[in-house]
Write a protein that holds these residues in place. Structure first.
Motif, PDB file in Angstrom:
ATOM      1  N   ASP A 131      11.940  -9.373 -10.543  1.00  0.00           N
ATOM      2  CA  ASP A 131      10.840  -9.363  -9.562  1.00  0.00           C
ATOM      3  C   ASP A 131      11.389  -8.383  -8.121  1.00  0.00           C
ATOM      4  OD1 ASP A 131       8.662 -10.924 -10.826  1.00  0.00           O
ATOM      5  OD2 ASP A 131      10.308 -12.053 -10.742  1.00  0.00           O
ATOM      6  N   LEU A 132      10.724  -7.339  -8.105  1.00  0.00           N
ATOM      7  CA  LEU A 132      11.106  -6.503  -6.932  1.00  0.00           C
ATOM      8  C   LEU A 132       9.866  -6.403  -6.014  1.00  0.00           C
ATOM      9  CD1 LEU A 132      13.217  -5.015  -5.370  1.00  0.00           C
ATOM     10  CD2 LEU A 132      12.780  -3.258  -6.936  1.00  0.00           C
ATOM     11  N   THR A 133       9.826  -6.781  -4.748  1.00  0.00           N
ATOM     12  CA  THR A 133       8.733  -6.395  -3.546  1.00  0.00           C
ATOM     13  C   THR A 133       8.937  -5.437  -2.715  1.00  0.00           C
ATOM     14  OG1 THR A 133       7.920  -8.878  -3.943  1.00  0.00           O
ATOM     15  CG2 THR A 133       7.082  -7.487  -2.076  1.00  0.00           C
ATOM     16  N   VAL A 134       7.978  -4.462  -2.596  1.00  0.00           N
ATOM     17  CA  VAL A 134       8.380  -3.147  -1.787  1.00  0.00           C
ATOM     18  C   VAL A 134       7.233  -3.141  -0.707  1.00  0.00           C
ATOM     19  CG1 VAL A 134       8.679  -0.735  -1.682  1.00  0.00           C
ATOM     20  CG2 VAL A 134       9.188  -1.925  -3.702  1.00  0.00           C
ATOM     21  N   ARG A 135       7.557  -3.137   0.569  1.00  0.00           N
ATOM     22  CA  ARG A 135       6.572  -3.377   1.563  1.00  0.00           C
ATOM     23  C   ARG A 135       6.546  -2.254   2.538  1.00  0.00           C
ATOM     24  NH1 ARG A 135       4.159  -5.720  -1.317  1.00  0.00           N
ATOM     25  NH2 ARG A 135       3.463  -8.090  -1.462  1.00  0.00           N
ATOM     26  N   PRO A 136       5.603  -1.867   2.965  1.00  0.00           N
ATOM     27  CA  PRO A 136       5.765  -0.887   4.053  1.00  0.00           C
ATOM     28  C   PRO A 136       6.534  -1.182   5.268  1.00  0.00           C
ATOM     29  CG  PRO A 136       3.282  -1.215   3.576  1.00  0.00           C
ATOM     30  CD  PRO A 136       4.066  -2.234   2.869  1.00  0.00           C
ATOM     31  N   GLY A 137       7.329  -0.095   5.726  1.00  0.00           N
ATOM     32  CA  GLY A 137       8.262  -0.342   6.773  1.00  0.00           C
ATOM     33  C   GLY A 137       7.903   0.142   8.007  1.00  0.00           C
ATOM     34  N   ARG A 138       6.614   0.650   8.077  1.00  0.00           N
ATOM     35  CA  ARG A 138       5.840   1.198   9.562  1.00  0.00           C
ATOM     36  C   ARG A 138       5.154  -0.030  10.074  1.00  0.00           C
ATOM     37  NH1 ARG A 138       5.663   5.062   5.682  1.00  0.00           N
ATOM     38  NH2 ARG A 138       6.772   7.014   5.885  1.00  0.00           N
ATOM     39  N   ARG A 147       0.937  -1.098  -0.036  1.00  0.00           N
ATOM     40  CA  ARG A 147      -0.066   0.121  -0.021  1.00  0.00           C
ATOM     41  C   ARG A 147       0.876   0.965   0.059  1.00  0.00           C
ATOM     42  NH1 ARG A 147      -6.124  -0.286   2.393  1.00  0.00           N
ATOM     43  NH2 ARG A 147      -6.270  -2.745   2.138  1.00  0.00           N
ATOM     44  N   THR A 148       0.663   2.103  -0.834  1.00  0.00           N
ATOM     45  CA  THR A 148       1.437   3.106  -1.189  1.00  0.00           C
ATOM     46  C   THR A 148       0.444   4.667  -1.051  1.00  0.00           C
ATOM     47  OG1 THR A 148       2.871   1.997  -2.593  1.00  0.00           O
ATOM     48  CG2 THR A 148       2.840   4.437  -2.770  1.00  0.00           C
ATOM     49  N   ALA A 149       0.929   5.537  -0.430  1.00  0.00           N
ATOM     50  CA  ALA A 149       0.322   6.828  -0.174  1.00  0.00           C
ATOM     51  C   ALA A 149       0.107   7.362  -1.472  1.00  0.00           C
ATOM     52  CB  ALA A 149       0.998   7.895   0.602  1.00  0.00           C
ATOM     53  N   SER A 150      -1.194   7.527  -1.928  1.00  0.00           N
ATOM     54  CA  SER A 150      -1.807   7.991  -3.319  1.00  0.00           C
ATOM     55  C   SER A 150      -3.244   8.179  -3.400  1.00  0.00           C
ATOM     56  CB  SER A 150      -1.177   6.926  -4.511  1.00  0.00           C
ATOM     57  OG  SER A 150      -2.035   5.857  -4.469  1.00  0.00           O
ATOM     58  N   PRO A 151      -3.620   8.911  -4.654  1.00  0.00           N
ATOM     59  CA  PRO A 151      -4.800   9.000  -4.703  1.00  0.00           C
ATOM     60  C   PRO A 151      -5.386   7.544  -4.984  1.00  0.00           C
ATOM     61  CG  PRO A 151      -3.824  10.620  -6.087  1.00  0.00           C
ATOM     62  CD  PRO A 151      -2.546   9.753  -5.456  1.00  0.00           C
ATOM     63  N   MET A 152      -5.191   6.713  -5.253  1.00  0.00           N
ATOM     64  CA  MET A 152      -5.549   5.421  -5.408  1.00  0.00           C
ATOM     65  C   MET A 152      -5.882   4.768  -4.093  1.00  0.00           C
ATOM     66  SD  MET A 152      -4.374   2.028  -7.346  1.00  0.00           S
ATOM     67  CE  MET A 152      -4.709   2.371  -8.982  1.00  0.00           C
ATOM     68  N   GLN A 153      -5.019   5.092  -3.453  1.00  0.00           N
ATOM     69  CA  GLN A 153      -4.921   4.578  -2.086  1.00  0.00           C
ATOM     70  C   GLN A 153      -6.033   4.955  -1.013  1.00  0.00           C
ATOM     71  OE1 GLN A 153      -4.677   1.767   0.643  1.00  0.00           O
ATOM     72  NE2 GLN A 153      -3.236   1.742  -0.935  1.00  0.00           N
ATOM     73  N   TYR A 211      -8.263   7.306   5.878  1.00  0.00           N
ATOM     74  CA  TYR A 211      -7.281   7.273   5.331  1.00  0.00           C
ATOM     75  C   TYR A 211      -5.955   8.112   6.024  1.00  0.00           C
ATOM     76  CZ  TYR A 211      -3.620   7.978   1.223  1.00  0.00           C
ATOM     77  OH  TYR A 211      -2.443   8.043   0.763  1.00  0.00           O
ATOM     78  N   ASP A 212      -4.786   7.644   6.374  1.00  0.00           N
ATOM     79  CA  ASP A 212      -3.596   8.250   6.737  1.00  0.00           C
ATOM     80  C   ASP A 212      -2.564   7.888   6.131  1.00  0.00           C
ATOM     81  OD1 ASP A 212      -1.553   9.275   8.143  1.00  0.00           O
ATOM     82  OD2 ASP A 212      -1.746   8.027  10.146  1.00  0.00           O
ATOM     83  N   PRO A 213      -2.249   8.853   5.144  1.00  0.00           N
ATOM     84  CA  PRO A 213      -0.825   8.498   4.235  1.00  0.00           C
ATOM     85  C   PRO A 213       0.280   8.338   4.645  1.00  0.00           C
ATOM     86  CG  PRO A 213      -1.577  10.787   3.813  1.00  0.00           C
ATOM     87  CD  PRO A 213      -2.809  10.235   4.862  1.00  0.00           C
ATOM     88  N   ALA A 214       0.573   8.740   6.162  1.00  0.00           N
ATOM     89  CA  ALA A 214       1.749   8.699   6.767  1.00  0.00           C
ATOM     90  C   ALA A 214       1.962   7.070   7.211  1.00  0.00           C
ATOM     91  CB  ALA A 214       1.586   9.312   7.987  1.00  0.00           C
ATOM     92  N   ARG A 215       0.827   6.200   7.237  1.00  0.00           N
ATOM     93  CA  ARG A 215       1.188   4.900   7.429  1.00  0.00           C
ATOM     94  C   ARG A 215       1.431   3.911   6.355  1.00  0.00           C
ATOM     95  NH1 ARG A 215      -4.307   2.037   9.127  1.00  0.00           N
ATOM     96  NH2 ARG A 215      -2.684   0.524   9.624  1.00  0.00           N
ATOM     97  N   TRP A 216       1.783   4.472   4.841  1.00  0.00           N
ATOM     98  CA  TRP A 216       1.913   3.726   3.772  1.00  0.00           C
ATOM     99  C   TRP A 216       3.231   4.285   3.292  1.00  0.00           C
ATOM    100  CZ3 TRP A 216      -0.866  -0.199   5.149  1.00  0.00           C
ATOM    101  CH2 TRP A 216      -2.085   0.208   5.558  1.00  0.00           C
ATOM    102  N   ILE A 217       3.665   3.461   2.215  1.00  0.00           N
ATOM    103  CA  ILE A 217       4.771   3.802   1.453  1.00  0.00           C
ATOM    104  C   ILE A 217       4.803   5.178   0.669  1.00  0.00           C
ATOM    105  CG2 ILE A 217       6.563   2.982  -0.270  1.00  0.00           C
ATOM    106  CD1 ILE A 217       5.306   0.040   0.389  1.00  0.00           C
TER     107      ILE A 217
END
Length: 229
Positions: free
Chosen positions: A222-229, A176-182, A193-199
């Protein structure tokens, strides 16, 4: 100087990638769904080229591009645009299925087909920005996940088919990435929605640039990117 063709440059991850490439002086060709959007992108990224093609209507993409001047060289094709509409399988309409499959899967396949000659000539790179939903499907994510599972299959097949031509293919799977889609997803889920929680989209952009800047002796499949919080 490399030339990059990018979809989804209007917001989120696509905008972050376009900004980073533009700032370092690379050439951009940005795909917009209509002429108004193309003008907005041209103003935001001075010097960038634009192409108008509605990814929601992939059957018309070839016709649309045939009436425009397309670049002779493409060093990377970055598929970042995407749409999502949540819903239970028993409630999804065919319109909802078609929209997500068209934008998330069929349009990337068609754009890739149309620009393969340029990519082969440049020994270029195709990047598909997928999703964690392209690896695991959860309840109410069926149509979106199906489109993203299909995008993984497209990338894997393309990689095997074009390896001998020197074309590199990378799938990036952001969480999950902080964006209009999210923000839209949270609204559909009925959650705050709290964008600070996401990538941050900039972090995903860094991952994408790492893949395309990798020396020619290697490639990231293949490259997986996950939230670090």
């Amino acid at each position: 100087m490399a030339t990059h063709l990018i979809t989804g440059a209007g917001s989120g991850i696509g905008a972050a990638v376009a900004r980073r490439l533009h700032d370092r002086g690379d050439e951009l060709v940005l795909v917009a769904r209509d002429a108004g959007r193309a003008r907005e992108l041209a103003e935001r990224f001075p010097g960038a080229g634009t192409l108008v093609a509605d990814l929601a209507e992939p059957d018309r993409v070839s016709w649309a591009l045939g009436h425009q001047t397309v670049p002779d060289r493409i060093d990377s094709l970055l598929h970042v645009a995407g749409v999502v509409d949540l819903g239970r399988i028993g409630e999804l309409t065919t319109k909802t299925w078609h929209h997500q499959l068209n934008v998330n899967l069929i349009a990337p396949a068609e754009l890739t087909r149309l620009f393969l000659p340029q990519l082969r000539a440049a020994k270029g790179h195709v990047v598909f920005v997928n999703s964690g939903a392209g690896l695991t499907a959860h309840a109410e994510w069926g149509a979106y996940a199906a489109s993203k599972h299909g995008l993984k299959a497209l990338a894997d097949s393309l990689r095997n088919e074009e390896h001998a031509a020197g074309v590199r293919v990378t799938s990036v799977y952001p969480g999950r990435t902080a964006s209009p889609m999210q923000a839209k997803v949270h609204s559909q889920e009925g959650k705050e929605y709290d964008p600070a929680r996401w990538i941050d989209p900039e972090s995903v952009a860094t991952a994408i640039l790492t893949a395309i800047d990798l020396p020619r002796d290697a490639e990231i499949n293949d490259l997986t990117v996950r939230p670090g919080r």
